[in-house]
Motif scaffolding. Sequence first.
Motif: not given
Length: 99
Positions: A19-26
Amino acid sequence: MVFLSFHVIFQCKRYKSSVTPDKIRDFRGAMQGRADKGLFITTGTFTREATKEATRDGAPPIDLIDGELLCDKLKELKLGIETKLTETVEVKTDWFSNL
């Protein structure tokens, strides 16, 4: 009597990769104004950057559970998991040959 109460939103992802940081931000954007805390569960792993994003200062915290931790918790709590111990027996033919 309730000592502590807070709203938690969770998301579960079936990933083979990280899982990448963009998924966490979303996810954080989706929980904005709806929850005090987030929980992100994946069958995969989290990149180092995703872990940093989840605990970024000034942002609502998101706890991360990767596949390994998920399996450990299911085993610990006995949720859908049955542990079996297996014994393996090997015959040492050399020992019998020397009789």
